[in-house]
Design a protein around this motif. Structure first.
Motif, PDB file in Angstrom:
ATOM      1  N   CYS A 111       0.660  -1.294   0.235  1.00  0.00           N
ATOM      2  CA  CYS A 111       0.070  -0.070  -0.593  1.00  0.00           C
ATOM      3  C   CYS A 111       0.846   1.417   0.138  1.00  0.00           C
ATOM      4  O   CYS A 111       0.647   1.856  -0.510  1.00  0.00           O
ATOM      5  N   LEU A 112       1.902   1.251   1.422  1.00  0.00           N
ATOM      6  CA  LEU A 112       2.950   2.231   0.485  1.00  0.00           C
ATOM      7  C   LEU A 112       3.304   2.461  -0.466  1.00  0.00           C
ATOM      8  O   LEU A 112       4.040   4.134  -0.710  1.00  0.00           O
ATOM      9  N   LYS A 113       3.938   1.384  -0.809  1.00  0.00           N
ATOM     10  CA  LYS A 113       4.168   1.601  -2.536  1.00  0.00           C
ATOM     11  C   LYS A 113       3.338   2.200  -2.964  1.00  0.00           C
ATOM     12  O   LYS A 113       3.946   3.287  -4.260  1.00  0.00           O
ATOM     13  N   LEU A 114       2.029   2.218  -3.385  1.00  0.00           N
ATOM     14  CA  LEU A 114       1.424   2.185  -4.420  1.00  0.00           C
ATOM     15  C   LEU A 114       0.375   3.919  -3.972  1.00  0.00           C
ATOM     16  O   LEU A 114       0.547   4.393  -4.683  1.00  0.00           O
ATOM     17  N   VAL A 115       0.975   4.322  -2.942  1.00  0.00           N
ATOM     18  CA  VAL A 115       0.347   5.263  -2.843  1.00  0.00           C
ATOM     19  C   VAL A 115       1.694   6.489  -2.162  1.00  0.00           C
ATOM     20  O   VAL A 115       0.733   7.497  -2.002  1.00  0.00           O
ATOM     21  N   GLU A 116       3.440   6.384  -2.503  1.00  0.00           N
ATOM     22  CA  GLU A 116       3.996   6.849  -2.121  1.00  0.00           C
ATOM     23  C   GLU A 116       3.301   8.476  -2.186  1.00  0.00           C
ATOM     24  O   GLU A 116       3.852   9.122  -1.665  1.00  0.00           O
ATOM     25  N   SER A 117       3.506   8.477  -3.731  1.00  0.00           N
ATOM     26  CA  SER A 117       3.916   9.785  -4.045  1.00  0.00           C
ATOM     27  C   SER A 117       2.655  11.026  -3.162  1.00  0.00           C
ATOM     28  O   SER A 117       2.074  11.976  -2.583  1.00  0.00           O
ATOM     29  N   ASP A 118       1.322   9.809  -3.185  1.00  0.00           N
ATOM     30  CA  ASP A 118       0.294  10.762  -2.428  1.00  0.00           C
ATOM     31  C   ASP A 118       0.427  10.847  -0.998  1.00  0.00           C
ATOM     32  O   ASP A 118       0.338  12.205  -0.725  1.00  0.00           O
ATOM     33  N   LEU A 119       0.786  10.408  -1.040  1.00  0.00           N
ATOM     34  CA  LEU A 119       0.872  10.118   0.752  1.00  0.00           C
ATOM     35  C   LEU A 119       2.223  11.430   1.447  1.00  0.00           C
ATOM     36  O   LEU A 119       2.216  11.966   2.079  1.00  0.00           O
ATOM     37  N   HIS A 120       3.500  11.130   0.766  1.00  0.00           N
ATOM     38  CA  HIS A 120       4.132  12.302   0.310  1.00  0.00           C
ATOM     39  C   HIS A 120       3.669  14.133  -0.054  1.00  0.00           C
ATOM     40  O   HIS A 120       3.734  14.801   1.259  1.00  0.00           O
ATOM     41  N   ARG A 121       3.104  14.186  -0.630  1.00  0.00           N
ATOM     42  CA  ARG A 121       2.375  15.334  -0.847  1.00  0.00           C
ATOM     43  C   ARG A 121       1.296  15.567   0.481  1.00  0.00           C
ATOM     44  O   ARG A 121       1.343  17.195   1.075  1.00  0.00           O
ATOM     45  N   TYR A 122       0.544  14.576   1.055  1.00  0.00           N
ATOM     46  CA  TYR A 122      -0.083  14.890   1.665  1.00  0.00           C
ATOM     47  C   TYR A 122       1.293  15.684   3.224  1.00  0.00           C
ATOM     48  O   TYR A 122       0.463  15.989   4.012  1.00  0.00           O
ATOM     49  N   ALA A 123       1.977  14.804   3.400  1.00  0.00           N
ATOM     50  CA  ALA A 123       3.403  15.312   4.189  1.00  0.00           C
ATOM     51  C   ALA A 123       3.573  16.573   4.415  1.00  0.00           C
ATOM     52  O   ALA A 123       4.080  17.479   5.648  1.00  0.00           O
ATOM     53  N   ALA A 124       3.644  16.959   2.991  1.00  0.00           N
ATOM     54  CA  ALA A 124       3.962  17.932   2.775  1.00  0.00           C
ATOM     55  C   ALA A 124       2.756  19.166   2.902  1.00  0.00           C
ATOM     56  O   ALA A 124       3.165  19.648   3.191  1.00  0.00           O
ATOM     57  N   TRP A 125       1.655  19.326   2.700  1.00  0.00           N
ATOM     58  CA  TRP A 125       0.753  19.551   2.842  1.00  0.00           C
ATOM     59  C   TRP A 125       0.186  20.147   4.454  1.00  0.00           C
ATOM     60  O   TRP A 125       0.606  21.280   5.277  1.00  0.00           O
ATOM     61  N   LYS A 126       0.562  19.199   5.159  1.00  0.00           N
ATOM     62  CA  LYS A 126       0.039  19.176   7.255  1.00  0.00           C
ATOM     63  C   LYS A 126       1.222  19.590   7.357  1.00  0.00           C
ATOM     64  O   LYS A 126       1.330  20.514   8.607  1.00  0.00           O
ATOM     65  N   GLU A 127       2.785  19.774   7.130  1.00  0.00           N
ATOM     66  CA  GLU A 127       3.611  20.371   7.424  1.00  0.00           C
ATOM     67  C   GLU A 127       3.681  22.362   7.439  1.00  0.00           C
ATOM     68  O   GLU A 127       3.924  22.456   7.981  1.00  0.00           O
ATOM     69  N   HIS A 128       2.914  22.494   6.201  1.00  0.00           N
ATOM     70  CA  HIS A 128       2.937  23.803   5.757  1.00  0.00           C
ATOM     71  C   HIS A 128       1.246  24.075   6.802  1.00  0.00           C
ATOM     72  O   HIS A 128       1.861  25.376   6.928  1.00  0.00           O
ATOM     73  N   GLN A 129       0.564  23.155   6.338  1.00  0.00           N
ATOM     74  CA  GLN A 129      -0.008  23.110   7.567  1.00  0.00           C
ATOM     75  C   GLN A 129       0.440  24.463   9.086  1.00  0.00           C
ATOM     76  O   GLN A 129      -1.121  24.866   9.605  1.00  0.00           O
ATOM     77  N   LYS A 130       1.341  23.592   9.791  1.00  0.00           N
ATOM     78  CA  LYS A 130       1.484  24.029  11.232  1.00  0.00           C
ATOM     79  C   LYS A 130       2.595  25.498  11.400  1.00  0.00           C
ATOM     80  O   LYS A 130       3.105  25.123  12.184  1.00  0.00           O
ATOM     81  N   ALA A 131       3.121  25.105   9.476  1.00  0.00           N
ATOM     82  CA  ALA A 131       5.025  26.588   9.638  1.00  0.00           C
ATOM     83  C   ALA A 131       3.902  28.020   9.714  1.00  0.00           C
ATOM     84  O   ALA A 131       2.287  28.061   9.915  1.00  0.00           O
ATOM     85  N   PRO A 132       4.344  28.502  10.818  1.00  0.00           N
ATOM     86  CA  PRO A 132       4.123  29.716  10.754  1.00  0.00           C
ATOM     87  C   PRO A 132       4.003  30.468   9.839  1.00  0.00           C
ATOM     88  O   PRO A 132       4.466  30.436   9.376  1.00  0.00           O
ATOM     89  N   SER A 133       3.053  31.635   9.453  1.00  0.00           N
ATOM     90  CA  SER A 133       2.917  32.871   9.095  1.00  0.00           C
ATOM     91  C   SER A 133       4.155  33.169   8.331  1.00  0.00           C
ATOM     92  O   SER A 133       5.153  33.666  10.036  1.00  0.00           O
ATOM     93  N   ALA A 134       4.456  33.257   7.727  1.00  0.00           N
ATOM     94  CA  ALA A 134       5.948  34.444   6.989  1.00  0.00           C
ATOM     95  C   ALA A 134       5.931  35.987   8.543  1.00  0.00           C
ATOM     96  O   ALA A 134       4.847  36.233   8.211  1.00  0.00           O
ATOM     97  N   PRO A 135       6.996  36.477   9.018  1.00  0.00           N
ATOM     98  CA  PRO A 135       6.949  37.353   9.561  1.00  0.00           C
ATOM     99  C   PRO A 135       6.172  38.752   9.044  1.00  0.00           C
ATOM    100  O   PRO A 135       6.384  38.833   8.107  1.00  0.00           O
ATOM    101  N   GLY A 136       5.889  39.444   9.599  1.00  0.00           N
ATOM    102  CA  GLY A 136       5.739  40.307   9.098  1.00  0.00           C
ATOM    103  C   GLY A 136       3.682  39.987   8.447  1.00  0.00           C
ATOM    104  O   GLY A 136       3.053  41.692   7.572  1.00  0.00           O
TER     105      GLY A 136
END
Length: 141
Positions: A111-136
């Motif tokens: 399953c991980l092999k088949l959905v790897e790219s979708d899971l990576h995109r999700y993980a990147a999206w998730k990290e972006h959601q946690k990131a604080p907004s830019a200064p200012g």
């Protein structure tokens, strides 16, 4: 001949994924703790612990409508793999020492092999959601 091959893993994953409906996601999320406990003490399956947590996170965000940039086929495959892990009487019953989790690990790995790219995109999206907004940056607009 291997006890549990990639071909058999694909058959099991396809069978589970084809049975998954949107309503099953809520049930799966309710059983997350049971699956994580099973993984924790399983040997071969335990190495997928972080991946399984990410899979649950993606399903949760999909279920609540926070993340929909993923095809249903991916969600169904992930849910199918997790439901397979939950089932103690699958291809190789979990009570068989040393081999009981071999099929579970094979299904999760495929399953991980088949959905790897979708899971990576999700993980990147998730990290972006946690990131604080830019200064200012003005977040009140």
């Amino acid at each position: 001949m291997a006890l549990f091959s990639e071909k058999k893993a694909r058959q099991q994953l396809d069978a589970e994924a084809s049975k998954v409906h949107r309503q099953d996601l809520e049930t799966l999320l309710d059983r997350q703790r049971a699956i994580e406990e099973k993984v924790k003490g399983s040997g071969r399956l335990e190495r997928f612990s972080a991946d399984i947590k990410l899979m649950f996170s993606m399903i949760r965000d999909y279920w609540y409508g926070n993340y929909r940039s993923v095809p249903w086929k991916t969600i169904a495959a992930v849910a199918g793999a997790l439901l397979y892990v939950l089932n103690p009487l699958d291809f190789i019953p979990d009570i068989i020492l040393a081999f009981g989790f071999l099929d579970d690990a094979g299904v999760v790995a495929l399953c991980l092999k088949l959905v790897e790219s979708d899971l990576h995109r999700y993980a990147a999206w998730k990290e972006h959601q946690k990131a604080p907004s830019a200064p200012g940056a003005d977040v009140t607009r």
